[in-house]
Write a protein that holds these residues in place. Structure first.
Motif, PDB file in Angstrom:
ATOM      1  N   GLU A   1       0.834  -1.199   0.000  1.00 15.68           N
ATOM      2  CA  GLU A   1       0.000   0.000   0.000  1.00 15.68           C
ATOM      3  C   GLU A   1       0.873   1.255   0.000  1.00 15.68           C
TER       4      GLU A   1
ATOM      5  N   GLN B   1      -1.640   9.052  -0.020  1.00 11.35           N
ATOM      6  CA  GLN B   1      -2.884   8.784  -0.733  1.00 11.35           C
ATOM      7  C   GLN B   1      -2.972   9.644  -1.997  1.00 11.35           C
TER       8      GLN B   1
ATOM      9  N   THR C   1      -4.661   1.132 -10.382  1.00 12.42           N
ATOM     10  CA  THR C   1      -4.679   0.329  -9.156  1.00 12.42           C
ATOM     11  C   THR C   1      -3.342  -0.360  -8.951  1.00 12.42           C
TER      12      THR C   1
ATOM     13  N   SER D   1      -5.124   5.456  -4.832  1.00 13.24           N
ATOM     14  CA  SER D   1      -6.016   5.139  -3.712  1.00 13.24           C
ATOM     15  C   SER D   1      -7.477   5.462  -3.997  1.00 13.24           C
ATOM     16  N   ARG D   2      -7.707   6.397  -4.916  1.00 15.34           N
ATOM     17  CA  ARG D   2      -9.089   6.850  -5.142  1.00 15.34           C
ATOM     18  C   ARG D   2      -9.226   7.313  -6.582  1.00 15.34           C
TER      19      ARG D   2
ATOM     20  N   ARG E   1      -2.147  -5.736  -3.359  1.00 14.58           N
ATOM     21  CA  ARG E   1      -2.594  -4.695  -2.442  1.00 14.58           C
ATOM     22  C   ARG E   1      -3.544  -5.260  -1.400  1.00 14.58           C
TER      23      ARG E   1
ATOM     24  N   ARG F   1      -5.938  -3.052   0.030  1.00  7.84           N
ATOM     25  CA  ARG F   1      -7.130  -2.203  -0.003  1.00  7.84           C
ATOM     26  C   ARG F   1      -7.558  -2.015  -1.453  1.00  7.84           C
TER      27      ARG F   1
ATOM     28  N   PRO G   1      -9.037   0.347  -4.187  1.00  4.92           N
ATOM     29  CA  PRO G   1      -9.209   1.796  -4.329  1.00  4.92           C
ATOM     30  C   PRO G   1     -10.684   2.204  -4.301  1.00  4.92           C
TER      31      PRO G   1
ATOM     32  N   ASP H   1      -2.640  14.337   1.511  1.00  4.63           N
ATOM     33  CA  ASP H   1      -3.159  13.726   0.298  1.00  4.63           C
ATOM     34  C   ASP H   1      -2.792  14.562  -0.922  1.00  4.63           C
TER      35      ASP H   1
END
Length: 259
Positions: free
Chosen positions: A92, A96, A117, A122-123, A160, A162, A164, A209
């Motif tokens: 990870e 972010q 990804t 992350s988003r 990973r 998490r 995204p 971020d």
């Protein structure tokens, strides 16, 4: 509670080699679990992967931990595992990164989701801009089930812990009103401005971020660039060549996460 250990990414084989274990995201919270039913994965494990009791695997619950498990039972309809150990996932990113990507043709947007990804985004935020080909938010929302599956499978594949986040679509004006610490817009009209790498190096001690906004196939208009500037975004360049939208997205993500 699952014991903290360095094991979990793979299992030792004769000769000291490590084989990669299958990885699956689950909806269950695994922090205090010892035995877990993962019936939603049973068919895939039994029919596709041909897994058998005693096989080892990694389960992920989105907490940032990897859970090293052993398969206890498996059939076409049910599966149960024992949680052996857990450890933090080292794949990870430490910072972010939100990638705000103007909507693209379906195959290109899916490419950005998958490869972004893998790189560590992350988003993801789909953005509807003046020159977007796919414009109504409703049309984008119909694709979310497929896009979320792409994100999950890419996160499992690349190691990973998490998945995204996939935010709801935003119009350009709402997108540039976001308030992350550092907001960067690569734009071909900023050729005389700072490079992305230069700006990142200047801000590497600030933390927080970071957001990157990438235009559509037709590019970002002058009016949109000015609106972003007025909301505190910095215009940056990715170099002397004009990149396709999907290339720019992945190049920017790679530079950010490398720095």
């Amino acid at each position: 509670m699952a014991k903290q250990t360095a094991a979990g990414a793979g299992a030792a084989q004769p000769g000291g080699q490590t084989r990669r274990l299958p990885r699956f995201f689950v909806q269950e919270t695994l922090g205090a679990a010892t035995n877990v039913q993962i019936d939603q994965l049973a068919q895939q494990m039994a029919l596709v992967l041909r897994m058998r009791p005693g096989d080892e695997l990694i389960l992920l619950d989105g907490s940032g931990l990897e859970f090293h498990c052993r398969l206890l039972t498996v059939s076409h309809h049910s599966a149960g595992v024992a949680v052996l150990a857990s450890r933090p996932c080292l794949a990870e990113p430490r910072r972010q990164l939100s990638l705000l990507q103007c909507s693209l043709k379906q195959d290109k947007f899916e490419w950005v989701l998958q490869k972004g990804t893998e790189l560590g985004v992350s988003r993801f935020v789909p953005v509807i801009s003046q020159r977007s080909i796919v414009r109504p938010a409703a049309a984008l929302l119909k694709k979310y089930a497929r896009w979320e599956a792409i994100l999950r499978e890419a996160a499992e594949q690349c190691g990973r812990a998490r998945i995204p986040t996939l935010a709801t679509p935003l119009e350009w004006r709402a997108a540039v009103a976001s308030t992350q610490t550092l907001r960067l817009l690569p734009w071909e009209g900023a050729q005389s401005g700072s490079s992305l790498r230069q700006v990142l190096q200047e801000n590497q001690l600030s933390g927080g971020d970071l957001s990157i906004l990438i235009g559509p196939e037709g590019g970002v208009s002058e009016q949109e660039a000015q609106a972003a500037l007025a909301n505190g975004w910095q215009l940056v360049t990715l170099g002397p060549r004009i990149l396709r939208a999907e290339t720019a997205a992945l190049a920017a993500a790679a530079i950010v996460l490398s720095e």
